[in-house]
Write a protein that holds these residues in place. Structure first.
Motif, PDB file in Angstrom:
ATOM      1  N   GLN A   1      76.391  38.132  92.973  1.00 45.79           N
ATOM      2  CA  GLN A   1      75.936  36.932  93.690  1.00 45.79           C
ATOM      3  C   GLN A   1      75.886  37.195  95.192  1.00 45.79           C
ATOM      4  O   GLN A   1      74.946  36.790  95.879  1.00 45.79           O
TER       5      GLN A   1
ATOM      6  N   PHE B   1      72.861  39.466  95.949  1.00 46.57           N
ATOM      7  CA  PHE B   1      71.585  38.750  95.851  1.00 46.57           C
ATOM      8  C   PHE B   1      71.378  37.873  97.090  1.00 46.57           C
ATOM      9  O   PHE B   1      70.267  37.769  97.610  1.00 46.57           O
ATOM     10  N   THR B   2      72.456  37.239  97.564  1.00 50.69           N
ATOM     11  CA  THR B   2      72.330  36.408  98.765  1.00 50.69           C
ATOM     12  C   THR B   2      72.100  37.276  99.999  1.00 50.69           C
ATOM     13  O   THR B   2      71.217  37.000 100.812  1.00 50.69           O
TER      14      THR B   2
ATOM     15  N   LEU C   1      70.751  40.124 100.311  1.00 55.37           N
ATOM     16  CA  LEU C   1      69.416  40.734 100.362  1.00 55.37           C
ATOM     17  C   LEU C   1      68.312  39.707 100.147  1.00 55.37           C
ATOM     18  O   LEU C   1      67.139  40.057 100.053  1.00 55.37           O
ATOM     19  N   GLN C   2      68.700  38.429 100.052  1.00 58.38           N
ATOM     20  CA  GLN C   2      67.702  37.363  99.854  1.00 58.38           C
ATOM     21  C   GLN C   2      66.781  37.746  98.690  1.00 58.38           C
ATOM     22  O   GLN C   2      65.542  37.749  98.820  1.00 58.38           O
ATOM     23  N   ALA C   3      67.431  38.039  97.548  1.00 58.53           N
ATOM     24  CA  ALA C   3      66.702  38.634  96.429  1.00 58.53           C
ATOM     25  C   ALA C   3      66.155  37.570  95.480  1.00 58.53           C
ATOM     26  O   ALA C   3      66.427  37.595  94.271  1.00 58.53           O
ATOM     27  N   ALA C   4      65.411  36.637  96.039  1.00 63.11           N
ATOM     28  CA  ALA C   4      64.728  35.646  95.209  1.00 63.11           C
ATOM     29  C   ALA C   4      63.650  34.980  96.028  1.00 63.11           C
ATOM     30  O   ALA C   4      63.717  34.961  97.259  1.00 63.11           O
TER      31      ALA C   4
ATOM     32  N   ILE D   1      65.547  42.730  94.358  1.00 66.61           N
ATOM     33  CA  ILE D   1      66.439  42.589  93.203  1.00 66.61           C
ATOM     34  C   ILE D   1      67.043  43.952  92.843  1.00 66.61           C
ATOM     35  O   ILE D   1      68.248  44.067  92.607  1.00 66.61           O
TER      36      ILE D   1
ATOM     37  N   ARG E   1      68.024  31.904 103.458  1.00 63.61           N
ATOM     38  CA  ARG E   1      67.501  30.709 102.798  1.00 63.61           C
ATOM     39  C   ARG E   1      68.641  29.753 102.456  1.00 63.61           C
ATOM     40  O   ARG E   1      69.659  30.169 101.902  1.00 63.61           O
TER      41      ARG E   1
ATOM     42  N   LEU F   1      69.314  29.474  98.402  1.00 67.26           N
ATOM     43  CA  LEU F   1      69.567  30.593  97.485  1.00 67.26           C
ATOM     44  C   LEU F   1      70.977  30.665  96.901  1.00 67.26           C
ATOM     45  O   LEU F   1      71.113  30.913  95.694  1.00 67.26           O
TER      46      LEU F   1
ATOM     47  N   PHE G   1      72.009  31.166  92.791  1.00 68.31           N
ATOM     48  CA  PHE G   1      72.722  32.324  92.237  1.00 68.31           C
ATOM     49  C   PHE G   1      74.049  31.926  91.586  1.00 68.31           C
ATOM     50  O   PHE G   1      74.711  32.772  90.990  1.00 68.31           O
TER      51      PHE G   1
ATOM     52  N   ASN H   1      62.581  37.829 107.951  1.00 65.44           N
ATOM     53  CA  ASN H   1      62.958  38.298 106.617  1.00 65.44           C
ATOM     54  C   ASN H   1      62.310  37.436 105.533  1.00 65.44           C
ATOM     55  O   ASN H   1      61.858  37.935 104.499  1.00 65.44           O
TER      56      ASN H   1
ATOM     57  N   ASN I   1      59.650  38.744 102.689  1.00 68.47           N
ATOM     58  CA  ASN I   1      59.822  38.420 101.268  1.00 68.47           C
ATOM     59  C   ASN I   1      58.517  37.876 100.691  1.00 68.47           C
ATOM     60  O   ASN I   1      58.085  38.256  99.597  1.00 68.47           O
TER      61      ASN I   1
ATOM     62  N   PHE J   1      59.510  46.037  86.486  1.00 68.86           N
ATOM     63  CA  PHE J   1      60.289  46.532  87.634  1.00 68.86           C
ATOM     64  C   PHE J   1      59.981  47.993  87.958  1.00 68.86           C
ATOM     65  O   PHE J   1      59.963  48.385  89.116  1.00 68.86           O
TER      66      PHE J   1
END
Lengths: 181, 773
Positions: free
Chosen positions: A100, A103-104, A106-109, A168, B205, B208, B212, B664, B668, B712
């Motif tokens: 978690q 993911f946060t 790296l701003q993976a969404a 991701i 963000r 986010l 998660f 950033n 994205n 992926f």
């Protein structure tokens, strides 16, 4: 008609709930684990993406194994099964899991709808590697192949439609480093 | 935090003291909170601000001591735009991100803000919101100056307080001193971009972390008490008719089944649980439906020919003509080429979902009879269409936006909302409808197939004339209040959709014109999606009979296909002229900002693989919608000669969208455009036979038979070069980059193989056939 009941350990707590079932023996069919978790046990991590085990959004850990809960029928889930969902992934004090956090970081969404499957699927994969004594941080290619269902230990693809793949993959790698320590 | 509760339309509670600024996010003018907008003391010390009727584009920025709230009809669509808009607000207010919250997309609380679409949220909304925040800050400053007894110019503001001459006063204290309702002050000073602290920084963000840890609530998590579950049973094809339901008793005998609903061709079931609904809708355990087969669509394999057939056109539009005919006629070096792209789908990750609560009578206090929770891009348009579908007045319908999975345009969510509304009306209880993957893949409104005839003349100095003829179905069939047949459930009920649009401009023709300096002509032939009332008629005839699958707005609309044709053909011309493709672009572009993004790729381009041996690189450029963000893209790939598989190895995007709010977040977005663009260029195609879509899932054992999307291990390295223009307005970034992808890929494949591909997608079969050709 009285419904059958299932008692499992959900994120460390004992829970019991009815499930819908029809038929008996080899013709038995029952409610999917996904609906059971969402509609009866108030879990919001696992999501309905495709309902046919092709995208991974519904992934939960069933006895440690990444499981597509949208096609797993309740009568095939054993009593006392151990189930983990994204809802219970953070430590009891609220401290986020390394996945978690990564993911946060790296701003993976983008929309984040697929995040459940990517986090829970990667969790099962990394934990099983570590449990098997494999303490190597997976390479970028290994992570990509795992998430594509093209690795020796996973044949199921995970989908992201927003195109956040590179973040991701990086997040799973960063979390793996931390989990392996 | 204040609680948002609204006893009547166009009002909101503003707390115990407030500054409220009315503005328009549409940017079509200043929707002033004029004298009709007044603050008044209500019960319990609360202040109510009445949003005046007759100001149909009003949003509000409301500052209270508890919260800064933006009431906006604009909605978050998974792009992080909320964070960027927040940065803009707090910059003017000298605060930090996290101090702002949004109330968005509710027809009860917001009035019409148009659509959240087309990559415009920051571009249009951000500028308006900045001015609103500046207006509020000016009022705060006035109050602070009074409180501290100094001239406003002596004030310094930071961290929620003003300081002057060693004394301080907090915003909270100032806000408690009274309520002021202000129109947007277009002259309120905004911060100098050189002083920006928050704008231009990569703020994480706000949404986010909750996504998660499963605390964020998506639309799919909305289940009001007493909600029943619905499933729809679609016809076997677009044009199937006269359904006869069988095994009704078997379905009704399932525990929990409440109703089987049929209205003409609309069929659904309602039950107390998802599983009971699923069993009632399944032909193996529940109802079975026999249909009369309908007329076939134009065969998929015939599309490139059929789209060019005048019998399938209802109109021809010349979008632009700089007088190219004489130049083409006089030239002794004219090239022509034909391109084609297929039907493609948005393919949202979470199958469309909606909840509707339609009551037998309106609520006596609010007048609301139907409440609908939807991931729609336009709450107001959907409200109107649903009202028509249900036979209610729009004022009796409330549509509440809740965030769904990323939609990339007008996908299935509006149709799903209509399904829920019809089922709820039929059973008199709230109903949640969850589409299956096959419902989504088979019935969402697609991005259209398009064909292109390209012609250009070459002279000694480059391209001297350019003609682009497109053949395209509509790129806009959004819900409309006038015709509830714009909703799938409405059409199945026998209602007709809107007439087809009269133009391709900024629709299927988006980015058909180029921004190169040479003279050009753009002509569009508009395709009959369905049978119409006459040869040149755009109006559907009854009963609705489709010729091709229904199409609508999908990320960049026609731009993806048009830019593929433009940028591939440009490459053909450069090679024919013996010119470097990047250098010829730079030489042909009059706008310095366009030149700058191309030049930003020059180092990469000059160090590219030499080409041949299956390895190659290509470039493409576009200015989105001809007047917005500038993008130049470099793609490097290799082609597996044995399998025909294309592997994109590396992508570099140079991007200028004016002032960068959140670098950033912007990267994205661009990365998402790149990945989705590769997927669409290499893999994606809707398949159908007869009048039935056959690509009903994500994948199968037969590669390419289903709607396969990128995996992926097919995603390349991506580098983004951001050209920040602090002195220029921010431009949208949700869509500009995707249009460069298919052209850059096709050009790179040409460099790698010497073969020019003019049809998408570039599947292994197609590539292998050409390599062996």
């Amino acid at each position: 008609m009285a419904m059958p009941t299932r008692a499992v350990r959900l994120n460390g707590s004992e829970v019991t709930a009815d499930y819908e079932s029809a038929g008996t023996g080899t013709s038995q069919a029952s409610e999917p684990l996904l609906y059971w978790l969402r509609d009866r046990l108030d879990q919001h991590g696992p999501r309905f993406g495709c309902g046919i085990a092709q995208c991974g959004a519904c992934t939960v850990l069933l006895d440690g194994a990444a499981t597509r809960s949208c096609v797993r029928q309740m009568h095939t889930v054993a009593d006392e099964a151990d189930i983990r969902t994204l809802d219970g992934l953070a430590a009891p004090g609220g401290e986020p899991h390394p996945l978690q956090r990564a993911f946060t970081a790296l701003q993976a969404a983008q929309c984040g709808f697929c995040a459940n499957g990517l986090i829970m699927g990667s969790l099962a994969w990394l934990e099983s590697r570590i449990a098997a004594g494999n303490n190597a941080v997976p390479t970028e290619q290994e992570i990509k192949d795992f998430l594509s269902g093209a690795s020796p230990d996973n044949t199921r693809n995970y989908l992201c439609r927003c195109g956040t793949h590179t973040r991701i993959v990086a997040a799973v790698g960063a979390a793996a480093k931390e989990m392996i320590g | 935090m204040t609680t948002v509760a609204s006893p009547s339309r166009r009002q909101f509670l503003a707390g115990a003291g407030a500054i409220a600024v009315g503005f328009s996010l549409l940017g079509t003018g200043v929707a002033a909170a004029d004298s009709a907008a007044a603050g008044s003391e209500g019960e319990g010390g609360e202040v109510r601000v009445d949003d005046p009727a007759g100001a149909p584009t009003q949003s509000w920025l409301v500052l209270t001591e508890d919260a800064i709230t933006v009431f906006s009809g604009k909605v978050e669509l998974g792009t992080g735009v909320q964070t960027s808009l927040t940065q803009i607000v707090v910059e003017e207010l000298r605060l930090g991100v996290g101090d702002v919250r949004y109330v968005q997309g509710d027809t009860l609380l917001n009035v019409d803000q148009g659509l959240t679409a087309g990559s415009k949220s920051v571009q249009v909304g951000g500028v308006q919101l900045r001015q609103a925040a500046a207006t509020a800050f000016a009022e705060l400053s006035r109050r602070a100056a009074k409180a501290l007894g100094v001239d406003p110019s002596k004030l310094r503001a930071a961290d929620g307080r003003f300081t002057a001459r060693g004394r301080t006063v907090g915003y909270a204290e100032l806000l408690r001193t009274g309520t002021t309702v202000l129109p947007l002050d277009t002259t309120a000073p905004v911060r100098d971009p050189r002083d920006y602290v928050v704008v231009g920084t990569s703020q994480p963000r706000v949404d986010l972390p909750g996504k998660f840890d499963a605390t964020f609530r998506f639309l799919h998590d909305i289940v009001p008490a007493g909600t029943l579950h619905g499933r729809v049973v679609r016809p076997p094809g677009r044009n199937a008719r006269n359904p006869v339901i069988g095994n009704l008793d078997r379905a009704k005998a399932i525990d929990g089944v409440v109703a089987v609903v049929q209205q003409e061709r609309f069929i659904g079931v309602v039950a107390t649980s998802q599983w009971a609904a699923a069993r009632a809708a399944s032909p193996t355990t529940g109802i079975t439906v026999i249909w009369d087969q309908g007329p076939a669509l134009i065969q998929q394999a015939d599309l490139p020919t059929a789209l060019r057939d005048p019998a399938n056109h209802y109109a021809t539009v010349v979008e632009k003509d700089d007088g190219v005919a004489p130049v083409l006629a006089a030239s002794d070096h004219v090239l022509t080429a034909q391109y084609f792209t297929p039907f493609q789908m948005h393919g949202t990750m979470g199958a469309s979902t909606a909840v509707a609560d339609v009551r037998p009578a309106p609520d006596p206090d609010t007048g609301i009879q139907a409440t609908v929770w939807s991931g729609t891009q336009g709450v107001t348009a959907l409200r109107g269409a649903i009202a028509g579908l249900l036979g209610l007045s729009p004022a009796a319908v409330r549509v509440i936006y809740e965030e769904a999975s990323g939609c990339y345009g007008h996908d299935g969510v509006d149709d799903c909302a209509a399904d829920a509304a019809l089922l709820s009306q039929a059973v008199g209880a709230p109903v949640r409808v969850q589409w299956l993957r096959a419902d989504e893949h088979g019935w969402e409104p697609y991005g259209g197939a398009q064909a292109h005839d390209m012609t250009a003349a070459l002279g000694p100095k480059g391209i001297t004339a350019w003609s682009h003829v497109i053949y395209a179905p509509t790129a806009n069939s959004r819900p409309s209040a006038k015709n509830p047949g714009t909703l799938l459930a409405g059409a199945l009920k026998g209602l007709l959709p809107d007439p087809l649009p009269a133009t391709s401009v900024d629709s299927s023709g988006r980015n058909a014109p180029v921004t190169y300096g040479f003279p050009q002509r753009v002509e569009a032939h508009l395709i009959k999606s369905f049978e119409t009332t006459g040869p040149a008629s755009a109006a559907p005839s009854a009963p609705l009979t489709y010729r091709i699958p229904r199409t609508t707005a999908m990320r960049s609309l026609g731009g993806f296909s048009n830019s593929f044709a433009n940028e591939s053909f440009f490459d053909e011309l450069a090679h024919a002229a013996g010119r470097d493709p990047l250098a010829l672009r730079i030489a042909s572009l009059p706008d310095p900002r366009a030149v700058a993004v191309c030049k930003a790729l020059r180092d990469t381009w000059e160090n590219r693989p030499t080409g041949g041996n299956g390895v190659g690189a290509g470039v493409a450029f576009q200015q989105y919608e001809v007047v917005n963000a500038y993008v130049a893209t470099y793609v490097e790939l290799h082609v597996d000669g044995a399998t025909g598989q294309i592997h994109v190895d590396r992508v570099v995007v140079a991007h200028d969208c004016g002032l960068v709010i959140n670098p950033n977040g912007l990267r994205n977005q661009i990365e998402g455009n790149v990945v989705q663009g590769i997927s669409r260029a290499l893999k994606e195609e809707v398949h159908y036979a007869g009048d039935a879509v056959t690509s009903l899932s994500w994948s199968s054992a037969t590669p390419g038979a289903q709607y396969d999307v990128i995996r992926f291990n097919e995603v390349p390295q991506i580098r983004t070069i951001l050209i920040d223009r602090p002195d220029q307005p921010p431009l949208g970034a949700g869509e500009p980059a995707i249009g460069t992808m298919p052209g850059a890929i096709g050009n790179a494949v040409f460099a790698a193989t010497g073969i020019r591909f003019r049809t998408l997608p570039l599947t292994p079969d197609r590539v292998l056939a050409a390599l062996n050709g």
